[in-house]
Design a protein around this motif. Structure first.
Motif, mmCIF file in Angstrom:
data_model
loop_
_atom_site.group_PDB
_atom_site.id
_atom_site.type_symbol
_atom_site.label_atom_id
_atom_site.label_comp_id
_atom_site.label_asym_id
_atom_site.label_seq_id
_atom_site.Cartn_x
_atom_site.Cartn_y
_atom_site.Cartn_z
ATOM 1 N N ILE A 123 0.803 -1.147 0.107
ATOM 2 C CA ILE A 123 0.079 0.049 0.145
ATOM 3 C C ILE A 123 0.902 1.274 0.061
ATOM 4 O O ILE A 123 2.090 1.192 0.316
ATOM 5 C CB ILE A 123 -0.984 -0.047 1.224
ATOM 6 N N ASP A 124 0.229 2.295 -0.182
ATOM 7 C CA ASP A 124 1.158 3.737 -0.522
ATOM 8 C C ASP A 124 1.375 4.145 1.070
ATOM 9 O O ASP A 124 0.590 4.533 1.736
ATOM 10 C CB ASP A 124 0.481 4.720 -0.972
ATOM 11 N N ALA A 125 2.644 3.820 1.699
ATOM 12 C CA ALA A 125 2.972 3.983 3.108
ATOM 13 C C ALA A 125 2.745 5.687 3.222
ATOM 14 O O ALA A 125 2.163 5.779 4.396
ATOM 15 C CB ALA A 125 4.164 3.564 3.443
ATOM 16 N N GLU A 126 3.057 6.478 2.641
ATOM 17 C CA GLU A 126 2.852 7.869 2.705
ATOM 18 C C GLU A 126 1.620 8.326 2.894
ATOM 19 O O GLU A 126 1.337 8.732 4.039
ATOM 20 C CB GLU A 126 3.498 8.701 1.588
ATOM 21 N N SER A 127 0.487 8.113 2.169
ATOM 22 C CA SER A 127 -0.781 8.623 2.333
ATOM 23 C C SER A 127 -1.424 7.851 3.501
ATOM 24 O O SER A 127 -2.060 8.469 4.296
ATOM 25 C CB SER A 127 -1.563 8.409 1.378
ATOM 26 N N ALA A 128 -1.014 6.453 3.885
ATOM 27 C CA ALA A 128 -1.684 5.702 4.985
ATOM 28 C C ALA A 128 -1.165 6.347 6.287
ATOM 29 O O ALA A 128 -1.730 6.501 7.211
ATOM 30 C CB ALA A 128 -1.279 4.269 4.812
ATOM 31 N N ILE A 129 0.183 6.785 6.384
ATOM 32 C CA ILE A 129 0.596 7.199 7.518
ATOM 33 C C ILE A 129 0.462 8.611 7.927
ATOM 34 O O ILE A 129 0.079 9.030 8.871
ATOM 35 C CB ILE A 129 2.353 6.964 7.460
ATOM 36 N N MET A 130 0.110 9.657 6.645
ATOM 37 C CA MET A 130 -0.253 10.527 6.784
ATOM 38 C C MET A 130 -1.755 10.634 7.430
ATOM 39 O O MET A 130 -2.107 11.489 8.538
ATOM 40 C CB MET A 130 -0.618 11.642 5.548
ATOM 41 N N ARG A 131 -2.763 9.651 6.996
ATOM 42 C CA ARG A 131 -3.915 9.793 7.626
ATOM 43 C C ARG A 131 -3.943 9.203 9.062
ATOM 44 O O ARG A 131 -4.557 9.758 10.111
ATOM 45 C CB ARG A 131 -4.849 8.904 6.856
ATOM 46 N N ALA A 132 -3.077 8.468 9.376
ATOM 47 C CA ALA A 132 -2.922 7.870 10.680
ATOM 48 C C ALA A 132 -2.455 8.916 11.577
ATOM 49 O O ALA A 132 -2.818 9.233 12.752
ATOM 50 C CB ALA A 132 -1.933 6.860 10.887
#
Length: 466
Positions: free
Chosen positions: A125-134
């Protein structure tokens, strides 16, 4: 420098590296009207940010462009406004609240693991967008006592659009000219992004006003609203006016939405990137996590034992400092490293350059967390670590303008990393190329960062000396 504008806008990091390689660590640019000085010595950087900080303001293109989004929040304000806001907000960042930061961070990390697990074990998965939301979720819970998950995607997108316009102006030495005031597509995009931020933050404030602010509430929004007279019959006032106006509250909320999730998420994204290419670092990290956590989620009480995990975070902050450039303007004549600095000089300090200088760091390009371990330090608790003894280490700035959320950021980074990898390994999928760095307000992978978290076998042997 004017001839270099296309190169600056195309790749400012490479441009800075070429300038220092060609001209040395103190570089004066012959700009018309405004003297410009690049300072790439630890002594010079500390002089500007710490020892003579009162002489250096944020009246620069960089912060002027950012203020179009954040207003007069802590990131961009100066003088009495900054001092007043910092005094009001400081209690919300007291160490006593870090246990709640830890709880929210681990909960967000567990949700992030679930998102990875919803696909097949090896699907990226796109770690950047997922971590931004987290991280946006953590900011909402810890600083505003609010759930931002429903607005997460819109907020992340609005922040990204706004900051892209900010950096387009900040990296252009001609950005202060009249062309920036025309109704261009760039200006319309900026207004649209700011409108989204205004709408979300107004909703946060309205919900909290309706809910009420209790005397025992210690989150940042409660502190700000009390300073505006909400929940108190005796509001702190200056000249019969509340210490915080609605506009000032809006500015600080937008500032913390951006700074509170963007910088921490940036560092975590680059940590995963670095780990994917360093199996020996992964092995030692997993050994510590297995020994300390034994497969369970981490908690606040585990932080002192996670020394190597903290070292991984510190080393990633060295190689990929979220605030990769810092600018100041001299209010009066000064001398930096023996160079006379006229009043009004634009001073540029780049942690990217300082952190990768062979004069301060052995083998500077190598990802080596061991450089941040020290037997004389009892543990990696919040605050300065072993690396902060190196004057060339400035991931959170220095002096009185040191990032107010530094300790929050360190707790979040250590615990989110431990949560994600307590029984998983990070893997760069086959065929995915190395990320291209995009130097916006923070450092981002230009096309995202596809990563997989895969189940791993526990490390049999504990760390030496554990």
């Amino acid at each position: 420098m004017i001839r270099g504008i296309p190169a600056i806008m195309r790749n400012p990091l490479a441009w800075l590296e070429r300038v220092v390689e060609r001209h040395g660590d103190l570089v004066a640019f012959p700009m018309p009207k405004t003297p410009v000085l690049l300072v790439n010595t630890p002594v010079g950087a500390r002089h500007v940010l710490q020892r003579n900080h009162r002489n250096y303001t944020k009246a620069t293109i960089q912060y002027g462009a950012l203020s179009l989004v954040t207003g007069s929040g802590l990131l961009t304000s100066d003088g009495e406004v900054w001092r007043r806001h910092r005094r009001i907000m400081q209690p919300a960042f007291h160490h006593g609240g870090l246990d709640q930061v830890a709880i929210s961070t681990v909960a967000a990390g567990e949700q992030l693991r679930d998102a990875w697990d919803q696909s097949s074990p090896y699907a990226p998965i796109d770690a950047e967008s997922a971590i931004m939301r987290a991280m946006l979720t953590v900011v909402g819970r810890t600083l505003f006592a609010d759930d931002l998950s429903d607005a997460g995607s819109d907020l992340v997108e609005a922040v990204d659009r706004a900051l892209r316009q900010v950096i387009a102006r900040a990296t252009n030495p001609l950005a202060a000219g009249p062309l920036t005031r025309l109704p261009t597509l760039s200006a319309r995009r900026m207004r649209s992004a700011v409108a989204t931020l205004d709408q979300v933050t107004a909703g946060i404030v309205d919900r909290r006003r309706a809910q009420g602010v209790k005397a025992e509430d210690t989150d940042l929004l409660a502190v700000l609203l009390r300073a505006a007279g909400v929940g108190s019959d005796d509001a702190v006032t200056t000249d019969s006016q509340p210490w915080m106006t609605d506009q000032e509250i809006r500015d600080e909320l937008v500032t913390l939405v951006i700074a509170g999730h963007e910088t921490v998420a940036s560092s975590l994204v680059w940590i995963l990137h670095l780990l994917a290419d360093a199996p020996e670092v992964q092995e030692r990290l997993y050994a510590e996590l297995d020994h300390v956590l034994e497969g369970r989620p981490p908690s606040w009480k585990d932080i002192p034992a996670l020394a190597y995990t903290r070292a991984v975070v510190d080393e990633a902050l060295r190689l990929y400092p979220p605030a990769w450039v810092i600018t100041r303007r001299s209010a009066a004549p000064d001398t930096i490293d023996g160079v006379d600095v006229p009043e009004g000089t634009l001073v540029i300090v780049s942690p990217w350059l300082l952190h990768r200088s062979a004069k301060s760091w052995p083998d500077p390009e190598r990802f080596n967390p061991e450089r941040f371990l020290s037997d004389s330090v009892s543990g990696p608790g919040p605050g300065p670590g072993p690396g902060d003894r190196n004057p060339a280490y400035l991931p959170f700035g220095a002096g009185p303008r040191l990032c107010i959320g530094r300790d929050f950021a360190l707790v979040e980074s250590v615990l989110l990393l431990a949560t994600l990898l307590r029984d998983r390994a990070v893997l760069r999928p086959a065929g995915v190329s190395q990320p291209v760095i995009e130097a916006l307000v923070t450092l981002k992978p230009k096309h995202g960062l596809p990563m997989a978290l895969i189940p791993r076998t526990p490390v049999a042997e504990p760390l030496h000396g554990a």
